[in-house]
Design a protein around this motif. Structure first.
Motif, PDB file in Angstrom:
ATOM      1  N   TYR A 352      13.008   4.319  11.370  1.00 12.46           N
ATOM      2  CA  TYR A 352      11.701   4.100  10.757  1.00 12.46           C
ATOM      3  C   TYR A 352      10.713   3.429  11.693  1.00 12.46           C
ATOM      4  O   TYR A 352       9.564   3.208  11.308  1.00 12.46           O
ATOM      5  CB  TYR A 352      11.869   3.277   9.476  1.00 12.46           C
ATOM      6  N   SER A 353      11.146   3.101  12.884  1.00 10.18           N
ATOM      7  CA  SER A 353      10.371   2.454  13.948  1.00 10.18           C
ATOM      8  C   SER A 353      10.189   0.976  13.669  1.00 10.18           C
ATOM      9  O   SER A 353      10.078   0.547  12.509  1.00 10.18           O
ATOM     10  CB  SER A 353       9.014   3.121  14.188  1.00 10.18           C
ATOM     11  N   ILE A 354      10.135   0.222  14.735  1.00  6.12           N
ATOM     12  CA  ILE A 354      10.031  -1.230  14.645  1.00  6.12           C
ATOM     13  C   ILE A 354       8.742  -1.651  13.963  1.00  6.12           C
ATOM     14  O   ILE A 354       8.656  -2.719  13.357  1.00  6.12           O
ATOM     15  CB  ILE A 354      10.146  -1.864  16.063  1.00  6.12           C
ATOM     16  N   ASP A 355       7.711  -0.795  14.001  1.00  7.93           N
ATOM     17  CA  ASP A 355       6.427  -1.124  13.372  1.00  7.93           C
ATOM     18  C   ASP A 355       6.494  -1.075  11.847  1.00  7.93           C
ATOM     19  O   ASP A 355       5.638  -1.634  11.173  1.00  7.93           O
ATOM     20  CB  ASP A 355       5.330  -0.162  13.845  1.00  7.93           C
ATOM     21  N   HIS A 356       7.490  -0.375  11.330  1.00  7.65           N
ATOM     22  CA  HIS A 356       7.591  -0.193   9.877  1.00  7.65           C
ATOM     23  C   HIS A 356       8.765  -0.961   9.284  1.00  7.65           C
ATOM     24  O   HIS A 356       9.020  -0.849   8.086  1.00  7.65           O
ATOM     25  CB  HIS A 356       7.768   1.296   9.540  1.00  7.65           C
ATOM     26  N   PHE A 357       9.463  -1.716  10.104  1.00 13.32           N
ATOM     27  CA  PHE A 357      10.692  -2.386   9.653  1.00 13.32           C
ATOM     28  C   PHE A 357      10.660  -3.858  10.040  1.00 13.32           C
ATOM     29  O   PHE A 357      10.202  -4.228  11.113  1.00 13.32           O
ATOM     30  CB  PHE A 357      11.901  -1.721  10.322  1.00 13.32           C
ATOM     31  N   SER A 358      11.169  -4.686   9.143  1.00  7.89           N
ATOM     32  CA  SER A 358      11.322  -6.101   9.480  1.00  7.89           C
ATOM     33  C   SER A 358      12.398  -6.700   8.594  1.00  7.89           C
ATOM     34  O   SER A 358      12.645  -6.232   7.476  1.00  7.89           O
ATOM     35  CB  SER A 358      10.010  -6.860   9.259  1.00  7.89           C
ATOM     36  N   GLN A 359      13.035  -7.735   9.109  1.00 14.91           N
ATOM     37  CA  GLN A 359      13.853  -8.557   8.240  1.00 14.91           C
ATOM     38  C   GLN A 359      12.923  -9.557   7.545  1.00 14.91           C
ATOM     39  O   GLN A 359      11.781  -9.761   7.967  1.00 14.91           O
ATOM     40  CB  GLN A 359      14.958  -9.249   9.030  1.00 14.91           C
ATOM     41  N   ILE A 360      13.408 -10.134   6.481  1.00 13.21           N
ATOM     42  CA  ILE A 360      12.543 -10.985   5.664  1.00 13.21           C
ATOM     43  C   ILE A 360      12.739 -12.450   6.051  1.00 13.21           C
ATOM     44  O   ILE A 360      13.867 -12.902   6.264  1.00 13.21           O
ATOM     45  CB  ILE A 360      12.831 -10.760   4.166  1.00 13.21           C
ATOM     46  N   GLY A 361      11.637 -13.148   6.155  1.00 15.83           N
ATOM     47  CA  GLY A 361      11.694 -14.565   6.498  1.00 15.83           C
ATOM     48  C   GLY A 361      12.058 -15.409   5.292  1.00 15.83           C
ATOM     49  O   GLY A 361      11.973 -14.982   4.138  1.00 15.83           O
ATOM     50  N   GLU A 447       3.089   2.461   6.119  1.00 17.62           N
ATOM     51  CA  GLU A 447       2.256   2.360   7.317  1.00 17.62           C
ATOM     52  C   GLU A 447       2.735   1.155   8.116  1.00 17.62           C
ATOM     53  O   GLU A 447       3.714   0.507   7.752  1.00 17.62           O
ATOM     54  CB  GLU A 447       0.785   2.192   6.921  1.00 17.62           C
ATOM     55  N   LYS A 448       2.048   0.836   9.195  1.00 24.22           N
ATOM     56  CA  LYS A 448       2.474  -0.322   9.990  1.00 24.22           C
ATOM     57  C   LYS A 448       2.577  -1.549   9.090  1.00 24.22           C
ATOM     58  O   LYS A 448       1.657  -1.857   8.327  1.00 24.22           O
ATOM     59  CB  LYS A 448       1.487  -0.581  11.130  1.00 24.22           C
ATOM     60  N   LEU A 449       3.689  -2.236   9.203  1.00 23.64           N
ATOM     61  CA  LEU A 449       4.000  -3.336   8.295  1.00 23.64           C
ATOM     62  C   LEU A 449       2.962  -4.444   8.360  1.00 23.64           C
ATOM     63  O   LEU A 449       2.654  -5.095   7.353  1.00 23.64           O
ATOM     64  CB  LEU A 449       5.393  -3.881   8.635  1.00 23.64           C
ATOM     65  N   VAL A 450       2.382  -4.649   9.539  1.00 22.42           N
ATOM     66  CA  VAL A 450       1.435  -5.745   9.715  1.00 22.42           C
ATOM     67  C   VAL A 450       0.137  -5.510   8.927  1.00 22.42           C
ATOM     68  O   VAL A 450      -0.674  -6.410   8.783  1.00 22.42           O
ATOM     69  CB  VAL A 450       1.143  -5.960  11.222  1.00 22.42           C
ATOM     70  N   ARG A 451      -0.039  -4.311   8.374  1.00 25.62           N
ATOM     71  CA  ARG A 451      -1.186  -4.060   7.491  1.00 25.62           C
ATOM     72  C   ARG A 451      -0.991  -4.704   6.123  1.00 25.62           C
ATOM     73  O   ARG A 451      -1.940  -4.880   5.369  1.00 25.62           O
ATOM     74  CB  ARG A 451      -1.403  -2.556   7.307  1.00 25.62           C
ATOM     75  N   TYR A 452       0.269  -5.032   5.813  1.00 30.76           N
ATOM     76  CA  TYR A 452       0.585  -5.571   4.489  1.00 30.76           C
ATOM     77  C   TYR A 452       1.025  -7.034   4.520  1.00 30.76           C
ATOM     78  O   TYR A 452       0.815  -7.775   3.571  1.00 30.76           O
ATOM     79  CB  TYR A 452       1.706  -4.759   3.833  1.00 30.76           C
TER      80      TYR A 452
END
Length: 960
Positions: A352-361, A447-452
């Motif tokens: 899903y690409s690093i831009d669309h994926f993150s672990q949760i803080g 979309e890119k996660l940083v938009r949200y």
């Protein structure tokens, strides 16, 4: 005109600000402010919490960011609108990933078009292409915290952050606290106040109100519609579930119904993503469980192999999982082995690409005990004082909340700064202390996660700046990949079975009516079995006398605080069905399978459906309202239930009686979907224990070698042998004759030496003698201390020397080894008798954590049997006992009156337990309580934190 603060802070200005978001908003309201700009330093951690809390309080939230390090000094960047907030998220994420870099406001790398920058007065007009104001133009007042005494707490937080142990209890930080709104508005010239008001009015409240940001599954070539692709996979999966049999009509109807709801809620992509995760794991041979949570009620999930439970077989409802009448984001959690979770994470990052994926803080907070300890530590308290504070906190969970700093208990009142320490601890308890990584949560975005959501970086791992609650509040879907150690164990056991028997075990096919496994549950042989090894679970199993998988599911659901009081009713109804009383015959099919007791949330739904004519969707809303005890919703559901019951032909009085019955039980009702799935996992593990005990125990002991498991090994007739250097590996292993302790269990043995021993044996075969062993280990790191530890552990027993001889000669052996083979051949071992049994066993316990050559109490075993003494393995809660045991260790402490008492660890070869010796008894028994002493005792057992503990009445020495 009114004034709006340009920069307030919350507790998410970590270790700087002592004010919770709730306190901040409460004080803003109390001080008559209509709006405020939250502008924590560099991070947006608390932005969403502030937004939601302020809106609920009728205060207008405005989101800003104090950026400490820019080429124009410190600035306050304020979002003009939601687009500006998105730009703030990008900037905050950049700051998190580039903590040592200066933000250049004159660069084209960032979009400041939807932001307003409030500059320090000496920077006025220096930034081009951006809307800017000076602080003076907008009437800036510094507001560092909201309460007058916050300066002291803020100073303490700085000391904790910097690990400075010179706090005096006095404020060292100068700052301003929040005053009434008219204090600021009256202090400003009319022109400046107007600027402030116009500035606030120019900010748009255009945040999306209802939003969902579901991930998009990348469809394979030639597939263009996620719904059609999901339908195709479901059809194929269901066909595979039924093999060559025809799919029953009611299964097809259920599938069509579920897919209709999934498509109505636009969740096709979500299901495809979950299917993709499961599919990847299965293809990589990653051990998965049967499923978990309400998703187990979905036939679509079963067809996709997301779960292994047929929901129709167990009357599980899709509406409990997804219900258009109770719209919420779906939540399919996935249990995974802890040692392979990272493989799934990396797969998702790549797909899903690093831009669309993150672990949760997540935020680690000051827990009660940590708050006290940190508060005491910065006052430079002695270690003794810290221990006394810890002991005070250990007395009960409310020790801090209930403490009055001006009237402290004797246990701590005489300690230096005690009142200040407790007062400070009360102020910081619950505040966030550090950012961390959520143990399970990940998030994917369309979309890119940083938009949200703003992002952060912790130890090279990308995480959200928001915690899981805020991630979900903004419409992102959280996926939980939950580490479940039992899955690691199952994988290891299956691998051993494959090695020993050359066959694969398919646990999905384990028959759930297997009598050998049911007997294991019935006989309470559930040590090592997921969710069934606690004393309370065994007690429930005993009462119920398990005869079916349904009993296991019921015990799993009932074995919790609250519901457990219904276990006797279940057992009584099972033993004598004539004693089951049903209020109405229409409830027979619902309640007879659980002997008249409401155990599951699904039964509440069934009653509402059958008795009151609810649809299952309405019944799920009914269940949720009753379970959550919301007064308004409860009243509405009560009226709907009574009305529906009357329309269904029932009397009002009986309907009221049934509603009361439901209300009484529904608060305890458990999700049957989850209970079935976890009971199936438990049954699968029990199957491995019943049919492959050697493999089961050798793996179990690698995860936990506690005494009760070791006793189980003996009870199963399995030999447990020491870490013999000719048979042992690093971990516990088994063959068809015995389980061997691993070399990694030998405390004090150089890990590199253990590796070298195994490498040499694997390369050149078994060691034929002690001399052969030493010759072949020449040039290794083997030292005399390693020889001693190996001897104590019994690893060298087969060479024919006593352990005492090996210990006495260890140094000379190593010296000879270093000089070569000829000297080794000439070296004579000085003879010595074997060490006494107690010494031998103590050394085994020191090196291995347990004794394998017996137990000191064994010499009194005949007397124990003759006198009817209770053994540890047979202990039950709330019984009077006489026992013969050995004292392993003693920990003394003081009770709330300052009198000495003791907690004593004991063992008897069948297990380990603990004694509590209260002050009155301790005075008389202190001289007897010695490590290694054999004692007889009289006492009474109690269940404490699910462990059996014995309250001692009498003790006397026995044996030698």
């Amino acid at each position: 005109m009114s004034y709006t603060p340009l920069q307030v802070f919350s507790e998410y200005d970590l270790l700087k600000n002592p004010d919770s978001t709730e306190d901040l908003v409460l004080m803003l309201k109390k001080r008559s402010f209509k709006a405020a700009i939250l502008a924590n330093h560099d991070y947006l951690y608390g932005a969403e919490k502030f937004r939601q809390t302020a809106i609920s309080a009728g205060i207008r939230p405005i989101i800003g960011l104090t950026i400490s390090n820019t080429n124009h000094g410190e600035i306050i960047a304020v979002a003009k609108n939601y687009a500006g907030y998105q730009h703030l998220m990008i900037i905050s994420s950049w700051l998190a990933f580039n903590q040592d870099k200066q933000l250049d406001l004159d660069t084209d790398n960032f979009d400041f078009s939807q932001l307003v920058l409030i500059l320090q007065d000496n920077q006025e007009g220096k930034v081009q292409r951006v809307t800017t104001f000076s602080r003076k133009q907008l009437g800036y007042f510094p507001i560092d915290w909201v309460k007058e005494n916050d300066a002291v707490v803020a100073t303490a937080l700085r000391h904790i952050d910097e690990n400075r142990l010179d706090f005096t209890g006095q404020p060292e930080l100068s700052g301003s606290y929040l005053k009434d709104e008219d204090f600021y508005s009256s202090a400003l010239p009319a022109e400046i106040l107007a600027n402030n008001e116009h500035f606030i009015e120019s900010i748009s409240d255009d945040w999306p109100t209802s939003q969902r940001h579901l991930p998009i599954y990348p469809l394979p070539e030639k597939e263009e519609n996620p719904e059609l692709y999901l339908k195709k996979l479901v059809k194929l999966g269901l066909k595979n579930r039924f093999r060559k049999s025809e799919i029953p009509v009611f299964y097809q109807k259920r599938i069509d119904f579920e897919l209709g709801i999934i498509f109505q809620l636009d969740l096709a992509d979500y299901f495809l993503v979950v299917w993709d995760i499961i599919n990847f794991a299965r293809h990589q041979n990653i051990q998965l469980g049967a499923g978990r949570g309400s998703a187990v009620g979905s036939l679509v999930a079963y067809a996709l192999y997301i779960t292994t439970i047929d929901p129709l077989e167990y009357d599980l409802y899709f509406e409990r999982f997804l219900n258009p009448k109770r719209v919420q984001l779906p939540d399919i959690d996935i249990d995974v082995p802890g040692n392979r979770r990272q493989e799934i994470v990396e797969y998702l990052q790549e797909k899903y690409s690093i831009d669309h994926f993150s672990q949760i803080g997540t935020f680690d907070t000051f827990k009660r005990r940590l708050a006290v300890r940190d508060s005491a530590r910065i006052f430079a308290s002695s270690e003794g004082s810290l221990k006394r504070f810890s002991s005070f906190m250990a007395q009960n969970n409310d020790a801090l909340e209930n403490a009055d700093p001006d009237n402290l208990p004797d246990a701590i009142s005489d300690l230096p700064h005690a009142a200040q320490i407790i007062g400070l601890a009360q102020s910081i308890s619950g505040l966030p202390r550090h950012v961390g990584i959520h143990a399970a949560g990940i998030v994917l975005s369309p979309e890119k996660l940083v938009r949200y959501v703003p992002l952060n970086k912790i130890s090279d791992v990308t995480v959200t700046q928001f915690d899981k609650d805020d991630v979900e509040a903004i419409g992102l879907v959280k996926f939980d990949l939950l580490r479940l150690t039992n899955l690691d164990m199952i994988a290891d056991i299956r691998n051993l079975i494959k090695q020993h028997f050359q066959k694969e075990i398919n646990l999905d096919k384990v028959p759930l009516d297997d009598e050998k496994v049911l007997t294991l549950f019935r006989n309470l042989q559930t040590n090592g079995i997921f969710q069934f090894e606690s004393e309370s679970a065994k007690s429930a199993l005993k009462q119920v006398s398990v005869t079916s998988f349904a009993d296991i599911v019921a015990v799993n659901a009932l074995n919790r605080p609250g519901p457990s009081e219904n276990i006797p009713n279940y057992a009584k109804g099972k033993a004598d069905p004539t004693k089951i009383k049903l209020i109405d015959n229409s409830l027979q099919q619902i309640l007879l399978p659980t002997y008249g007791v409401i155990i599951y949330q699904e039964q509440v739904m069934q009653i509402a459906q059958v008795y009151a004519g609810f649809t299952l969707g309405e019944a799920d809303v009914f269940r949720a309202a009753i379970g959550h005890k919301n007064e308004e919703k409860l009243l509405a559901q009560h009226d709907a239930f009574i009305r529906g019951s009357i329309e269904n032909g029932h009397e009002t009085a009986q309907a009221e009686e049934i509603f009361s019955y439901i209300e009484r039980f529904a608060n305890y009702g458990f999700n049957k979907s989850h209970a079935v799935a976890y009971s199936k996992l438990a049954f699968e593990i029990a199957y491995l224990k019943a049919y492959f005990p050697m493999e089961f125990f050798s793996v179990l002991l690698n995860y936990d070698s506690k005494a009760v498991y070791l006793q189980d090994v003996k009870n199963a007739g399995i030999k447990l042998l020491g870490p013999d250097i000719n048979h042992a590996e690093q971990a516990f292993i088994s063959d068809d004759k015995a389980i061997y302790i691993g070399l990694n269990k030998v405390k004090g043995l150089n890990r590199q030496v253990a590796d070298e021993i195994l490498q040499e044996r694997h390369a050149n075969g078994l060691f034929s003698s002690l001399i052969d062993f030493l010759k072949r280990m020449a040039g290794s790191r083997l030292a005399d201390s390693d020889i001693v530890q190996l001897a104590y552990a019994g690893a060298l027993d087969h060479f024919g020397y006593t352990r005492q001889e090996l210990v006495n000669n260890a140094s000379s052996m190593i010296t000879a080894m270093q000089f070569g083979g000829s000297l080794l051949n000439e070296t004579k071992m000085a003879s010595a008798d074997e060490m006494p049994l107690l010494d031998r066993l103590n050394h085994e316990k020191e090196t291995l954590g347990f004794a394998i050559s017996g137990h000191p109490i064994d010499s009194l075993r005949k007397e124990i049997v003759e006198k009817g003494y209770t053994q540890i393995i047979d202990l039950k809660a709330d019984q009077q006992v006489k026992m013969a045991v050995m004292i392993d260790s003693i920990r003394t402490t003081r009770d709330k009156n300052g009198n000495q008492m003791a907690f004593v660890s004991i063992s008897d070869g069948t297990g380990e337990s603990s004694l509590t010796v209260f002050a009155r008894e301790y005075v008389q028994l202190a001289s007897i309580l010695k490590s290694g002493a054999l004692i007889a005792l009289i006492g009474r057992t109690q269940l404490r934190k699910d462990e059996i503990n014995i309250i001692v009445n009498k003790i006397q020495r026995i044996g030698h």
